[in-house]
Design a protein around this motif. Structure first.
Motif, PDB file in Angstrom:
ATOM      1  N   ALA A 344       1.158  -1.195  -0.109  1.00 29.99           N
ATOM      2  CA  ALA A 344       0.004   0.045  -0.121  1.00 29.99           C
ATOM      3  C   ALA A 344       0.799   1.183   0.014  1.00 29.99           C
ATOM      4  O   ALA A 344       0.516   2.268  -0.612  1.00 29.99           O
ATOM      5  CB  ALA A 344      -0.879  -0.064   1.331  1.00 29.99           C
ATOM      6  N   ALA A 345       2.001   1.304   0.706  1.00 28.87           N
ATOM      7  CA  ALA A 345       2.782   2.275   0.999  1.00 28.87           C
ATOM      8  C   ALA A 345       3.663   2.667  -0.479  1.00 28.87           C
ATOM      9  O   ALA A 345       3.558   3.714  -1.013  1.00 28.87           O
ATOM     10  CB  ALA A 345       3.960   2.230   1.741  1.00 28.87           C
ATOM     11  N   GLY A 346       3.846   1.554  -1.199  1.00 25.78           N
ATOM     12  CA  GLY A 346       4.597   1.533  -2.438  1.00 25.78           C
ATOM     13  C   GLY A 346       3.759   2.254  -3.672  1.00 25.78           C
ATOM     14  O   GLY A 346       3.948   3.177  -4.479  1.00 25.78           O
ATOM     15  N   PHE A 347       2.386   1.662  -3.618  1.00 23.45           N
ATOM     16  CA  PHE A 347       1.309   2.216  -4.481  1.00 23.45           C
ATOM     17  C   PHE A 347       1.017   3.864  -4.299  1.00 23.45           C
ATOM     18  O   PHE A 347       0.687   4.541  -4.943  1.00 23.45           O
ATOM     19  CB  PHE A 347       0.076   1.270  -4.440  1.00 23.45           C
ATOM     20  CG  PHE A 347       0.198  -0.095  -4.908  1.00 23.45           C
ATOM     21  CD1 PHE A 347       0.781  -0.305  -6.053  1.00 23.45           C
ATOM     22  CD2 PHE A 347      -0.244  -1.121  -4.049  1.00 23.45           C
ATOM     23  CE1 PHE A 347       0.977  -1.471  -6.433  1.00 23.45           C
ATOM     24  CE2 PHE A 347      -0.074  -2.354  -4.606  1.00 23.45           C
ATOM     25  CZ  PHE A 347       0.583  -2.591  -5.751  1.00 23.45           C
ATOM     26  N   ALA A 348       0.661   4.131  -2.909  1.00 26.37           N
ATOM     27  CA  ALA A 348       0.650   5.430  -2.603  1.00 26.37           C
ATOM     28  C   ALA A 348       1.758   6.350  -3.138  1.00 26.37           C
ATOM     29  O   ALA A 348       1.546   7.549  -3.774  1.00 26.37           O
ATOM     30  CB  ALA A 348       0.544   5.759  -1.115  1.00 26.37           C
ATOM     31  N   TRP A 349       2.949   5.781  -2.926  1.00 22.44           N
ATOM     32  CA  TRP A 349       4.119   6.551  -3.842  1.00 22.44           C
ATOM     33  C   TRP A 349       4.159   6.648  -5.115  1.00 22.44           C
ATOM     34  O   TRP A 349       4.473   7.826  -5.679  1.00 22.44           O
ATOM     35  CB  TRP A 349       5.361   5.840  -3.417  1.00 22.44           C
ATOM     36  CG  TRP A 349       6.679   6.341  -3.597  1.00 22.44           C
ATOM     37  CD1 TRP A 349       6.894   7.461  -4.265  1.00 22.44           C
ATOM     38  CD2 TRP A 349       8.143   6.096  -3.222  1.00 22.44           C
ATOM     39  NE1 TRP A 349       8.290   7.923  -4.491  1.00 22.44           N
ATOM     40  CE2 TRP A 349       9.140   7.157  -4.006  1.00 22.44           C
ATOM     41  CE3 TRP A 349       8.646   5.241  -2.429  1.00 22.44           C
ATOM     42  CZ2 TRP A 349      10.522   6.717  -3.635  1.00 22.44           C
ATOM     43  CZ3 TRP A 349      10.044   4.809  -2.300  1.00 22.44           C
ATOM     44  CH2 TRP A 349      10.782   5.914  -2.847  1.00 22.44           C
ATOM     45  N   GLN A 350       3.767   5.614  -5.822  1.00 22.97           N
ATOM     46  CA  GLN A 350       3.386   5.485  -7.242  1.00 22.97           C
ATOM     47  C   GLN A 350       2.846   6.367  -7.670  1.00 22.97           C
ATOM     48  O   GLN A 350       2.719   6.991  -8.856  1.00 22.97           O
ATOM     49  CB  GLN A 350       3.094   4.029  -7.779  1.00 22.97           C
ATOM     50  CG  GLN A 350       3.096   3.921  -8.945  1.00 22.97           C
ATOM     51  CD  GLN A 350       4.439   4.018  -9.781  1.00 22.97           C
ATOM     52  OE1 GLN A 350       5.484   2.955  -9.584  1.00 22.97           O
ATOM     53  NE2 GLN A 350       4.867   5.004 -10.428  1.00 22.97           N
ATOM     54  N   VAL A 369       9.441  -1.112  -2.821  1.00 21.77           N
ATOM     55  CA  VAL A 369       8.688  -0.980  -1.737  1.00 21.77           C
ATOM     56  C   VAL A 369       7.537  -2.053  -1.840  1.00 21.77           C
ATOM     57  O   VAL A 369       7.164  -3.104  -1.288  1.00 21.77           O
ATOM     58  CB  VAL A 369       7.999   0.471  -1.410  1.00 21.77           C
ATOM     59  CG1 VAL A 369       7.098   0.185  -0.106  1.00 21.77           C
ATOM     60  CG2 VAL A 369       9.237   1.312  -0.917  1.00 21.77           C
ATOM     61  N   PHE A 370       6.685  -1.884  -3.099  1.00 17.94           N
ATOM     62  CA  PHE A 370       5.390  -2.609  -3.353  1.00 17.94           C
ATOM     63  C   PHE A 370       5.759  -4.146  -3.701  1.00 17.94           C
ATOM     64  O   PHE A 370       5.132  -5.075  -3.458  1.00 17.94           O
ATOM     65  CB  PHE A 370       4.293  -2.221  -4.263  1.00 17.94           C
ATOM     66  CG  PHE A 370       4.479  -1.735  -5.515  1.00 17.94           C
ATOM     67  CD1 PHE A 370       4.965  -2.718  -6.415  1.00 17.94           C
ATOM     68  CD2 PHE A 370       4.663  -0.591  -6.169  1.00 17.94           C
ATOM     69  CE1 PHE A 370       5.266  -2.480  -7.751  1.00 17.94           C
ATOM     70  CE2 PHE A 370       4.753  -0.096  -7.385  1.00 17.94           C
ATOM     71  CZ  PHE A 370       5.137  -1.285  -8.288  1.00 17.94           C
ATOM     72  N   ALA A 371       7.120  -4.147  -4.555  1.00 17.08           N
ATOM     73  CA  ALA A 371       7.657  -5.650  -4.747  1.00 17.08           C
ATOM     74  C   ALA A 371       7.687  -6.271  -3.502  1.00 17.08           C
ATOM     75  O   ALA A 371       7.686  -7.623  -3.416  1.00 17.08           O
ATOM     76  CB  ALA A 371       8.743  -5.597  -5.838  1.00 17.08           C
ATOM     77  N   ILE A 372       8.398  -5.881  -2.611  1.00 16.21           N
ATOM     78  CA  ILE A 372       8.838  -6.403  -0.972  1.00 16.21           C
ATOM     79  C   ILE A 372       7.643  -6.879  -0.831  1.00 16.21           C
ATOM     80  O   ILE A 372       7.331  -8.059  -0.199  1.00 16.21           O
ATOM     81  CB  ILE A 372       9.579  -5.366  -0.191  1.00 16.21           C
ATOM     82  CG1 ILE A 372      11.119  -5.415  -0.843  1.00 16.21           C
ATOM     83  CG2 ILE A 372       9.630  -5.891   1.255  1.00 16.21           C
ATOM     84  CD1 ILE A 372      11.746  -4.201   0.032  1.00 16.21           C
ATOM     85  N   GLY A 373       6.419  -5.957  -0.575  1.00 19.41           N
ATOM     86  CA  GLY A 373       5.227  -6.239   0.013  1.00 19.41           C
ATOM     87  C   GLY A 373       4.534  -7.516  -0.550  1.00 19.41           C
ATOM     88  O   GLY A 373       4.037  -8.602  -0.023  1.00 19.41           O
TER      89      GLY A 373
END
Length: 466
Positions: A344-350, A369-373
């Protein structure tokens, strides 16, 4: 290793993974080629989603049937048949000369994949007993699927730029023929079991029609509005077909595609809800990220393909190497929730991407970030929804899990397309439209984190421990 000898089990694992690679490859292989396909065949902006959804909807709608076929007629026989259908449809798609023919060929590929994909997972769950050995096999299978997704983007970029978008489909023909030869040679023939039982064709037709109608209704909402007759008809027809599907499965099907008693297993019922929502986030990601790179950042097809490489490398390292070790020490629900929040944090950044963004901050940072998630959450969900199932129903459970993921992806894409609804081709406007999509995905991933605790606590036993 597992129920077969170590060497034999490893061969089975890699043959199953090779087939899974093909199935996932073709979910993403047209993504980077979409702008070229749109120009060559005259697709509209809303119509081009059906190049993706014709595959994913038929795939999702028939996965239950495909899984049951593996139980009834044998995993090897169904596995090879699925490969043959997939190869033939890929050839037809590569030669298509109109939007209708291409969409029909993509639907044919979805049919082949629906027969093939559950057989790959059933082969693994009947080869490796529950525990750390199965988790490692599932982690490898999942990582190969991630690699297939990114390889599809990379191959699509290279082939589209230097050959033609048609080669993105035709490349499946030689790969598929080699896979058929290897399957015939190395996959063991299973016993007769419960074969010769009647197949639930009405259930398969109702499931596919219901999902397709729902996706059509949602897609119409983006262009005609939620109150439009076409929207209402699609949504109502889809709901009615799926309701009839449940009735057929419960009362009339002699051999149901999905035995409803499976839903009494908490890991299966809760896990498939989580899988559906995760699929609604992770599958459409590639579609919108591809369009963002080409339309907002003005990347070429090859640049777009290579830009996806970090997503694969990180997800494979986390999913195949780190996650199986963590599952011996950490509750699977915690891994799912942690992974979903990171994603979710990675998508918000994207969502903050602009035409002026550089690669490091605009693509690479969010990707890590979202690949780790995603790498943390996928294997624990897969392990949960395939646990506690008798071997005779492994195909049905595998089909259900794949259905949840693909239904989530197809319906998620249809909903998110209406969220974007781009009517201004300027890069700044498109960046804003796609930003709303990534924010919506972030919200859904936060919901996945909360729902993870619907699942029972689970931690792997070490190898050799009963």
């Amino acid at each position: 290793m597992g129920r077969q000898g170590g060497a034999a089990a490893r061969v089975v694992l890699w043959v199953a993974c090779a087939a899974q690679f093909m199935v996932v490859l073709d979910i993403s292989v047209v993504n980077v080629a979409l702008p070229s396909i749109q120009r060559a065949l005259g697709f509209g902006a809303a119509g081009q989603q059906w190049v993706v959804n014709a595959y994913t909807l038929v795939f999702a709608g028939l996965l239950l049937l495909g899984g049951r076929l593996a139980d009834l007629f044998g995993r090897k026989r169904v596995f090879v048949a699925g490969l043959a259908v997939f190869v033939a449809a890929s050839l037809a798609g590569g030669l298509a000369g109109s939007p209708g023919l291409l969409v029909a060929a993509r639907a044919g590929q979805g049919l082949g994949a629906a027969v093939l994909a559950p057989a790959t997972l059933t082969i693994l769950t009947t080869t490796f007993p529950e525990g750390a050995g199965r988790t490692r096999a599932l982690a490898t299978w999942t990582a190969v699927g991630v690699a297939g997704g990114t390889a599809g983007n990379l191959l699509s970029g290279v082939l589209t730029e230097y050959l033609s978008w048609r080669s993105t489909l035709l490349i499946n023909v030689p790969i598929g023929l080699v896979a058929i030869a290897l399957a015939v040679r190395f996959v063991a023939r299973d016993g007769e079991g419960t074969r010769r039982q009647r197949i639930d064709v009405p259930g398969a037709v109702l499931a596919t029609a219901g999902l397709a109608a729902l996706a059509y209704g949602i897609s119409q909402a983006g262009s005609a509005g939620w109150a439009a007759p076409s929207t209402v008809a699609g949504l109502a027809g889809g709901a009615a077909a799926l309701g009839l599907f449940i009735l057929v499965e419960a009362r009339f099907a002699p051999t149901p595609l999905i035995p409803l008693r499976l839903f009494r297993i908490r890991a299966i019922s809760g896990g498939n809800v989580v899988m559906l929502l995760a699929g609604a986030c992770l599958n459409p990601l590639w579609y919108f990220l591809t369009l963002s790179m080409q339309h907002v950042l003005r990347y070429s097809p090859v640049q777009t393909g290579f830009a996806f490489l970090p997503h694969t490398v990180v997800a494979i390292l986390v999913g195949a190497r780190l996650t199986p070790r963590l599952m011996r020490r950490v509750d699977g629900r915690v891994l799912i929730a942690t992974g979903a929040l990171l994603a979710a944090a990675g998508f918000a950044w994207q969502s903050s991407l602009t035409p002026d963004s550089g690669y490091l901050a605009g693509i690479l940072g969010p990707a890590v970030v979202f690949a780790i998630g995603g790498g943390l959450l996928t294997t624990p969900i897969t392990a949960a929804v395939t646990s506690g199932v008798a071997p005779a129903e492994a195909g049905a459970a595998s089909g259900l899990m794949n259905t949840a993921r693909q239904v989530g992806g197809a319906l998620g894409l249809a909903v998110l397309v209406t969220t974007a609804a781009p009517d201004n081709p300027a890069p700044e406007a498109l960046a804003s439209d796609y930003g709303r999509v990534f924010l919506a995905i972030a919200v859904l991933m936060a919901l996945v984190a909360a729902l993870a605790f619907l699942l029972p606590a689970h931690r792997d036993r070490p190898l050799g421990e009963n």
